[in-house]
Design a protein around this motif. Sequence first.
Motif, PDB file in Angstrom:
ATOM      1  N   ALA A  80      75.723 -45.153  74.232  1.00 25.29           N
ATOM      2  CA  ALA A  80      75.112 -46.371  73.692  1.00 25.29           C
ATOM      3  C   ALA A  80      75.012 -47.449  74.768  1.00 25.29           C
ATOM      4  CB  ALA A  80      75.916 -46.879  72.496  1.00 25.29           C
ATOM      5  N   ALA A  81      76.020 -47.554  75.634  1.00 27.14           N
ATOM      6  CA  ALA A  81      76.000 -48.549  76.710  1.00 27.14           C
ATOM      7  C   ALA A  81      74.863 -48.262  77.684  1.00 27.14           C
ATOM      8  CB  ALA A  81      77.341 -48.559  77.437  1.00 27.14           C
ATOM      9  N   LYS A  82      74.644 -46.982  78.000  1.00 27.52           N
ATOM     10  CA  LYS A  82      73.549 -46.611  78.902  1.00 27.52           C
ATOM     11  C   LYS A  82      72.209 -46.986  78.283  1.00 27.52           C
ATOM     12  CE  LYS A  82      71.485 -42.734  81.404  1.00 27.52           C
ATOM     13  NZ  LYS A  82      70.178 -43.302  81.289  1.00 27.52           N
ATOM     14  N   LEU A  83      72.025 -46.660  77.009  1.00 30.38           N
ATOM     15  CA  LEU A  83      70.769 -47.008  76.332  1.00 30.38           C
ATOM     16  C   LEU A  83      70.597 -48.518  76.276  1.00 30.38           C
ATOM     17  CD1 LEU A  83      70.859 -44.398  73.433  1.00 30.38           C
ATOM     18  CD2 LEU A  83      69.322 -44.409  75.404  1.00 30.38           C
ATOM     19  N   TYR A  84      71.686 -49.239  76.036  1.00 34.92           N
ATOM     20  CA  TYR A  84      71.630 -50.703  75.964  1.00 34.92           C
ATOM     21  C   TYR A  84      71.218 -51.281  77.320  1.00 34.92           C
ATOM     22  CZ  TYR A  84      73.151 -55.522  75.353  1.00 34.92           C
ATOM     23  OH  TYR A  84      73.194 -56.888  75.296  1.00 34.92           O
ATOM     24  N   ARG A  85      71.845 -50.768  78.404  1.00 32.29           N
ATOM     25  CA  ARG A  85      71.512 -51.261  79.746  1.00 32.29           C
ATOM     26  C   ARG A  85      70.068 -50.933  80.116  1.00 32.29           C
ATOM     27  NH1 ARG A  85      76.507 -49.145  80.926  1.00 32.29           N
ATOM     28  NH2 ARG A  85      75.542 -47.281  81.809  1.00 32.29           N
ATOM     29  N   ASP A  86      69.640 -49.689  79.835  1.00 35.67           N
ATOM     30  CA  ASP A  86      68.282 -49.264  80.184  1.00 35.67           C
ATOM     31  C   ASP A  86      67.228 -49.963  79.331  1.00 35.67           C
ATOM     32  OD1 ASP A  86      69.517 -47.618  81.983  1.00 35.67           O
ATOM     33  OD2 ASP A  86      69.160 -45.767  80.861  1.00 35.67           O
ATOM     34  N   GLY A  87      67.567 -50.241  78.081  1.00 36.98           N
ATOM     35  CA  GLY A  87      66.624 -50.892  77.171  1.00 36.98           C
ATOM     36  C   GLY A  87      65.561 -49.964  76.628  1.00 36.98           C
ATOM     37  N   LYS A  88      65.741 -48.661  76.805  1.00 37.76           N
ATOM     38  CA  LYS A  88      64.773 -47.694  76.281  1.00 37.76           C
ATOM     39  C   LYS A  88      65.468 -46.364  76.011  1.00 37.76           C
ATOM     40  CE  LYS A  88      63.351 -46.573  80.971  1.00 37.76           C
ATOM     41  NZ  LYS A  88      62.265 -46.551  81.913  1.00 37.76           N
ATOM     42  N   ALA A  89      64.814 -45.555  75.167  1.00 36.46           N
ATOM     43  CA  ALA A  89      65.361 -44.239  74.817  1.00 36.46           C
ATOM     44  C   ALA A  89      64.213 -43.255  74.688  1.00 36.46           C
ATOM     45  CB  ALA A  89      66.135 -44.314  73.503  1.00 36.46           C
ATOM     46  N   GLU A  90      64.477 -42.011  75.013  1.00 36.93           N
ATOM     47  CA  GLU A  90      63.465 -40.966  74.855  1.00 36.93           C
ATOM     48  C   GLU A  90      63.505 -40.445  73.434  1.00 36.93           C
ATOM     49  OE1 GLU A  90      63.885 -37.913  77.757  1.00 36.93           O
ATOM     50  OE2 GLU A  90      63.328 -39.241  79.409  1.00 36.93           O
ATOM     51  N   ARG A  91      62.333 -40.367  72.830  1.00 36.34           N
ATOM     52  CA  ARG A  91      62.217 -39.869  71.451  1.00 36.34           C
ATOM     53  C   ARG A  91      61.044 -38.917  71.368  1.00 36.34           C
ATOM     54  NH1 ARG A  91      62.924 -45.727  70.169  1.00 36.34           N
ATOM     55  NH2 ARG A  91      65.104 -45.945  69.627  1.00 36.34           N
ATOM     56  N   GLU A  92      61.134 -37.961  70.467  1.00 39.14           N
ATOM     57  CA  GLU A  92      60.007 -37.056  70.232  1.00 39.14           C
ATOM     58  C   GLU A  92      59.053 -37.710  69.249  1.00 39.14           C
ATOM     59  OE1 GLU A  92      61.037 -33.110  69.084  1.00 39.14           O
ATOM     60  OE2 GLU A  92      62.205 -32.760  70.906  1.00 39.14           O
ATOM     61  N   VAL A  93      57.772 -37.716  69.605  1.00 40.30           N
ATOM     62  CA  VAL A  93      56.747 -38.305  68.750  1.00 40.30           C
ATOM     63  C   VAL A  93      55.644 -37.271  68.587  1.00 40.30           C
ATOM     64  CG1 VAL A  93      55.104 -40.204  68.479  1.00 40.30           C
ATOM     65  CG2 VAL A  93      57.275 -40.606  69.656  1.00 40.30           C
ATOM     66  N   HIS A  94      55.277 -36.959  67.361  1.00 39.70           N
ATOM     67  CA  HIS A  94      54.205 -36.010  67.074  1.00 39.70           C
ATOM     68  C   HIS A  94      52.871 -36.725  67.322  1.00 39.70           C
ATOM     69  CE1 HIS A  94      52.383 -32.482  65.349  1.00 39.70           C
ATOM     70  NE2 HIS A  94      51.667 -33.238  64.539  1.00 39.70           N
ATOM     71  N   CYS A  95      52.087 -36.207  68.282  1.00 39.27           N
ATOM     72  CA  CYS A  95      50.884 -36.920  68.726  1.00 39.27           C
ATOM     73  C   CYS A  95      49.638 -36.036  68.694  1.00 39.27           C
ATOM     74  CB  CYS A  95      51.055 -37.404  70.163  1.00 39.27           C
ATOM     75  SG  CYS A  95      52.330 -38.637  70.365  1.00 39.27           S
ATOM     76  N   ASP A  96      48.490 -36.707  68.689  1.00 35.27           N
ATOM     77  CA  ASP A  96      47.193 -36.076  68.934  1.00 35.27           C
ATOM     78  C   ASP A  96      46.843 -36.380  70.381  1.00 35.27           C
ATOM     79  OD1 ASP A  96      46.878 -35.224  66.291  1.00 35.27           O
ATOM     80  OD2 ASP A  96      46.011 -37.148  65.696  1.00 35.27           O
TER      81      ASP A  96
END
Length: 153
Positions: A80-96
């Motif tokens: 959580a600290a790493k995500l907080y410092r980076d300010g972003k997270a990788e997520r899977e998004v279903h896309c066209d």
Amino acid sequence: MSQEIAVITAHARPIGPNMTYVREETILVSEPLTDAERLEYGQEMADSLAKIEEYEDALDAERKRYKRLIEEQEKIAQSAAKLYRDGKAEREVHCDLIKDWDKCEMVWIEAEPPYREVLRRPMTTEERQGSFLEKPLAAPAADDVIDVDAEEQ
């Protein structure tokens, strides 16, 4: 004085000459133990030491369990600290995936509402080549439309 005589006679015990009764008290004195008492206290001591060992084993097991729980929470906190410092997270998004021929870019758009644009990048040389199976999304301009019925007449 008659009261003192009554108290003394109530507690009539043999006392020696030149002795005077004062009062009744309970005091602690050290006396040697009998053999039965020694056996009883020895057994009590052994039972108590066995219980201590049992409790220490249980305490050790609980310490190990809590240590594992603490380590798990430390990993979560570090993540959580790493995500907080980076300010972003990788997520899977279903896309066209769309080819934007006007800008010569590949565009990823969410496949479900609100259909936001997720990613855009320039097309590679191979992607610019295209294929005969690809159809543009926009309708062709009126100048490009060929009226087949009119040619046949």
